[in-house]
Design an enzyme around this catalytic site. Structure first.
Site, PDB file in Angstrom:
ATOM      1  N   SER A   1      21.510 -38.877   6.865  1.00  0.00           N
ATOM      2  CA  SER A   1      20.222 -39.158   6.244  1.00  0.00           C
ATOM      3  C   SER A   1      20.370 -40.019   4.991  1.00  0.00           C
ATOM      4  CB  SER A   1      19.543 -37.837   5.864  1.00  0.00           C
ATOM      5  OG  SER A   1      18.402 -38.053   5.052  1.00  0.00           O
TER       6      SER A   1
ATOM      7  N   ARG B   1       5.181 -28.919   1.206  1.00  0.00           N
ATOM      8  CA  ARG B   1       5.915 -27.745   1.685  1.00  0.00           C
ATOM      9  C   ARG B   1       5.899 -26.712   0.569  1.00  0.00           C
ATOM     10  NH1 ARG B   1      10.421 -32.209   3.322  1.00  0.00           N
ATOM     11  NH2 ARG B   1       9.017 -33.371   4.699  1.00  0.00           N
TER      12      ARG B   1
ATOM     13  N   GLN C   1      20.410 -42.959   9.215  1.00  0.00           N
ATOM     14  CA  GLN C   1      18.946 -42.898   9.215  1.00  0.00           C
ATOM     15  C   GLN C   1      18.406 -43.526   7.944  1.00  0.00           C
ATOM     16  OE1 GLN C   1      17.362 -40.531   6.912  1.00  0.00           O
ATOM     17  NE2 GLN C   1      15.337 -41.313   7.428  1.00  0.00           N
TER      18      GLN C   1
ATOM     19  N   ARG D   1       7.309 -30.671   9.402  1.00  0.00           N
ATOM     20  CA  ARG D   1       7.362 -30.778   7.948  1.00  0.00           C
ATOM     21  C   ARG D   1       6.403 -31.829   7.385  1.00  0.00           C
ATOM     22  NH1 ARG D   1      12.000 -28.652   5.776  1.00  0.00           N
ATOM     23  NH2 ARG D   1      12.531 -30.354   4.376  1.00  0.00           N
TER      24      ARG D   1
ATOM     25  N   THR E   1      13.088 -43.859  10.271  1.00  0.00           N
ATOM     26  CA  THR E   1      12.091 -42.791  10.294  1.00  0.00           C
ATOM     27  C   THR E   1      10.737 -43.351   9.920  1.00  0.00           C
ATOM     28  OG1 THR E   1      13.701 -41.056   9.818  1.00  0.00           O
ATOM     29  CG2 THR E   1      11.413 -40.587   9.290  1.00  0.00           C
TER      30      THR E   1
ATOM     31  N   TYR F   1      14.437 -24.758   2.085  1.00  0.00           N
ATOM     32  CA  TYR F   1      14.232 -26.187   2.313  1.00  0.00           C
ATOM     33  C   TYR F   1      14.475 -26.529   3.777  1.00  0.00           C
ATOM     34  CZ  TYR F   1      15.011 -31.215   2.361  1.00  0.00           C
ATOM     35  OH  TYR F   1      14.955 -32.550   2.670  1.00  0.00           O
TER      36      TYR F   1
ATOM     37  N   HIS G   1       8.773 -34.503  12.714  1.00  0.00           N
ATOM     38  CA  HIS G   1       9.581 -34.240  11.519  1.00  0.00           C
ATOM     39  C   HIS G   1       9.826 -32.740  11.348  1.00  0.00           C
ATOM     40  CE1 HIS G   1      11.096 -36.840   8.181  1.00  0.00           C
ATOM     41  NE2 HIS G   1      11.367 -35.654   7.644  1.00  0.00           N
TER      42      HIS G   1
ATOM     43  N   LYS H   1      12.254 -43.088  14.908  1.00  0.00           N
ATOM     44  CA  LYS H   1      12.025 -41.637  14.908  1.00  0.00           C
ATOM     45  C   LYS H   1      10.669 -41.308  14.296  1.00  0.00           C
ATOM     46  CE  LYS H   1      14.124 -37.327  13.187  1.00  0.00           C
ATOM     47  NZ  LYS H   1      13.133 -36.897  12.177  1.00  0.00           N
TER      48      LYS H   1
END
Length: 381
Positions: A107, A165, A128, A279, A156, A25, A276, A252
């Site tokens: 986060s 992913r 964030q 990602r 973000t 991850y 990112h 961001k």
């Protein structure tokens, strides 16, 4: 085992200790992972000027990021599932960052909650924010960040929808891990990770469970997060979040000059040049290759930071030389955390500080505040 000397050493140790689904991850990009690789590879295309017979004494890496003092131009980036690299991961990383004198960013998708991190720190940290469709939940998150005395809010912008992913899908990623034969085998080979996780109660998304509507347990969390990221996020949302927050605001996910100009006009205090970590949009340009163009476009109007691809102190110095006021490390500190817990985060920061300090001196500079494009010999992109 010998002391880790590089971020790559920490990565090797983390791979041995952390279950594959959680290591992957952290260590993955979207689709072909081309942008993820480019973030790292493009730093090598920036060549430095070696200088000699200059005074190298009394060096300083101290700076500020959005007005907050930092012992070097590095902050810990917001990373989801940090607490699955190591038990209580966000709390350990925040404490390491505070002791080192660099900002820590929590986060929204953390395992430890805002309140958990506030309980183990004495200085303000950053939070964030992902914008969800449930605006009441967002307002509540902002209020909780205020109550925890967070000194900056990082919004973000580049995750309105989730980039695919492949590793996460193949691994059946979840937090906590689902009890399947495949996962059981993974966990059985990581006994030290398992023992640490058994000692903590923090194994789910601490900022969400018990706070978001209709999310009282983990069974409904996965579908809730997939449904709740808001694909209609716009600059109007930035305006109301700025007003609702009322403090320092960092945006961001800027990777385009036009977006950078809009961000500068929004009244935010800083932008983070970021894709990112490779990602999201696979095939996008690397963060470091876009940094000079964005600095040229808005560097005189707003503080510019950089995220993505940093694996050494040399990389930080190159970003500063190309106009970044500060940088963020995500994977480097996650490798340290996964490998060694809190001491591993400190080790990652020490590695980056030492590399930056020595590289700065060999480029003929004593103070990070004086580092500029004059230390660059060539930019190969």
């Amino acid at each position: 085992m010998s002391k880790p000397l590089t971020i790559a050493d920490l990565k090797t140790r983390a791979r041995r200790r952390v279950p594959k689904m959680f290591f992957d991850y952290a260590d993955s990009g979207s689709w072909t992972e081309g942008t993820y690789r480019a973030n790292e590879e493009d730093f090598a295309k920036v060549k430095l000027r070696q200088r000699v017979l200059v005074d190298m004494t009394n060096r300083s890496l101290a700076t500020t990021m959005v007005g907050q003092e930092a012992s070097m131009p590095v902050a810990l980036a917001p990373t989801g599932l940090c607490g699955m690299q190591h038990a209580d991961g966000e709390m350990l990383a925040a404490k390491a960052a505070e002791e080192f004198g660099v900002p820590f960013t929590l986060s929204t998708m953390s395992i430890c909650s805002i309140e958990d991190v506030a309980s183990v720190t004495s200085k303000p940290f950053w939070f964030q924010l992902y914008v969800m469709k449930d605006r009441d939940f967002i307002n509540n998150l902002i209020d909780r960040a205020k109550a925890a005395n967070c000194s900056a809010l990082m919004l973000t912008l580049d995750l309105q929808i989730l980039g695919q992913r492949h590793k996460d899908l193949r691994n059946g990623l979840s937090a906590p891990p689902k009890w399947t034969v495949h996962h059981g085998i993974q966990l059985a080979t990581k006994p030290f990770w398992c023992m640490d996780m058994l000692r903590t109660k923090r194994r789910g998304f601490g900022n969400i469970v018990g706070h978001a509507k209709n999310v009282s347990d983990l069974s409904s969390l996965s579908s809730w997060t997939a449904e709740q990221f808001d694909p209609q996020l716009s600059w109007k949302d930035v305006a109301w979040i700025k007003e609702r927050w009322g403090g320092k605001l960092i945006l961001k996910g800027i990777l385009d000059e036009e977006d950078a100009r809009a961000a500068a006009d929004s009244g935010a205090d800083a932008i983070v040049v970021s894709n990112h970590g490779g990602r999201q949009l696979d095939g996008a340009l690397s963060s470091i290759s876009m940094l000079p163009r964005i600095v040229e476009a808005v560097g005189d109007k707003i503080e510019v930071h950089l995220d993505g691809g940093i694996r050494s102190g040399q990389d930080v110095l190159k970003a500063v030389a190309l106009g970044a006021r500060g940088t963020y490390i995500g994977r480097p500190y996650l490798y340290g955390l996964g490998a060694m817990g809190k001491p591993g985060v400190t080790t990652a920061l020490e590695i980056i500080r030492k590399e930056m300090d020595i590289t700065m001196a060999l480029c003929g500079k004593r103070d990070i505040q004086t580092v500029d494009r004059s230390v660059i010999a060539e930019v190969g992109f």
